[in-house]
Design an enzyme around this catalytic site. Structure first.
Site, short mmCIF file in Angstrom:
data_model
loop_
_atom_site.label_atom_id
_atom_site.label_comp_id
_atom_site.label_asym_id
_atom_site.label_seq_id
_atom_site.Cartn_x
_atom_site.Cartn_y
_atom_site.Cartn_z
NE ARG A 78 -1.69 -2.52 2.78
CZ ARG A 78 -2.07 -3.78 2.52
NH1 ARG A 78 -3.27 -4.02 2.11
NH2 ARG A 78 -1.23 -4.77 2.73
CB THR A 79 3.34 2.53 2.43
OG1 THR A 79 2.53 2.00 3.47
CG2 THR A 79 3.86 3.88 2.84
CE LYS A 106 26.98 -5.39 -6.76
NZ LYS A 106 27.61 -4.45 -7.68
NE ARG A 128 6.88 0.49 5.17
CZ ARG A 128 5.64 0.00 5.11
NH1 ARG A 128 5.44 -1.28 4.83
NH2 ARG A 128 4.59 0.76 5.35
CG HIS A 156 3.20 3.76 8.75
ND1 HIS A 156 3.37 4.62 7.68
CD2 HIS A 156 2.77 2.58 8.23
CE1 HIS A 156 3.06 3.98 6.56
NE2 HIS A 156 2.70 2.75 6.87
#
Ligand code: CP
Length: 327
Positions: A78-79, A106, A128, A156
């Site tokens: 969603r976000t 890496k 995020r 959030h």
């Protein structure tokens, strides 16, 4: 040598003198740093942007020429998608960074990765991350706006804004609204941001959870607490269900998922018994059959998909305010 016409910015008229403060990038890291006026302004702005998504051509030129990078180091549907759509509907260029296949895999550090990306000429990074505080750290490394799209168990903020938007649009007010938040409060950045935001706008919050899923010092959060979802259902205008975060919680915090559902789930029996049904909300993704019965989830689905739609409008408002809008 003068630049060729095609490379000129398109800004016409005399250059404006701006204070250093006006040039400093602005961030959205947490609800804690917003005032109630900030929240209401963003919700009002989101209402205007919601209208854009209903047009045949879902685009306005508000952020033309801006570049936004989506940096999701933790999974999201969603976000991530709504930030991408929000940026595109504002005519910004948007690039998605995915950790697998990048040099993070890496061993490159988050700091070097972020500096590398921003060196390409970026106006905002939406991040995020599984670690609380990662977006704040980013602001110390890069010279562009940073938006927190969920950091570990911390916050959030855009989820809370879209939730308040949904409550206000559906119920007509926020002040005095009675909101019960049910479930794994301790691990939930969504709960933390919602509690902060609801307190700021004058709503009342009741937490419903076993003691083992409540944070320490919960009494300092400006909320009431109960162990009974039935009591909450009699009291609330909004029932906000949280997902049991199986990736962050071991089942030892409660006897079993079945036990949790019996004690704290919105079961079909509980739902059908209610004479006055509250607005049921969920940030997604739902665990059907755990915090909500599947048939109830189907019944309340328009509200939950409404939250998702609100996410695009709210994120347009946030991007516009940080990159192009009011000061
Ligand atoms: N509500 C929410 O943050 O959902 P995603 O994890 O799918 O972005």
């Amino acid at each position: 040598m003068n630049p060729p016409e095609i490379l000129k910015s398109g800004v016409s008229g005399p250059a404006k003198v701006q204070s250093p403060e006006a040039n400093r990038p602005r961030h959205l890291l947490s609800i804690a740093e917003l005032s109630s006026d900030d929240i209401i302004r963003l919700l009002d702005s989101a209402r205007s942007f919601a209208e854009v998504s209903k047009r045949p051509v879902k685009k306005v030129p508000a952020l033309r020429g801006k570049t936004i990078v989506n940096m999701f180091i933790e999974p999201s549907t969603r976000t991530r998608m709504s930030f991408e759509l929000a940026a595109k509907r504002l005519s910004a260029d948007v690039v998605s960074f995915t950790p697998s296949g990048s040099s993070l895999s890496k061993g490159e550090s988050l700091k070097d990765t972020a500096k590398t990306i921003v060196a390409m000429g970026v106006d905002a990074v939406v991040i995020r991350h599984s670690s609380a505080g990662a977006p704040k750290l980013l602001t110390e490394w890069v010279d562009c706006s940073v938006i927190n799209a969920g950091d570990g168990m911390h916050e959030h903020p855009t989820q809370a804004l879209l939730d308040l938007f949904t409550m206000r649009e559906r119920l007509g007010r926020l002040e005095g609204l009675k909101v019960a938040i049910v479930g794994d409060i301790d691990h939930s950045r969504v709960a933390r941001s919602n509690i902060l935001a609801l307190n700021k706008v004058g709503a009342r919050v009741l937490l419903v959870a076993p003691r083992s899923l409540l944070p320490d010092r919960v009494e300092e959060m400006g909320v009431e607490v109960t162990g009974s979802i039935d009591e909450a259902l009699r009291w609330c205008d909004v029932l906000y269900l949280l997902r049991i975060q199986l990736e962050r919680v071991s089942e030892s915090r409660f006897p079993s998922l079945r036990e949790y559902t019996l004690q704290y789930g919105l079961t079909q029996t509980r739902w059908s018994r209610l004479k006055r049904k509250p607005l049921v909300m969920h940030p997604g993704p739902m665990n059907r059959g755990v915090e909500i019965a599947s048939v109830v989830a189907d019944e309340v689905e328009p509200v939950i998909t409404g939250q998702v739609a609100a996410g695009v409008a709210v994120r347009m408002a946030v991007l516009y305010e940080l990159l192009g809008g009011s000061t």
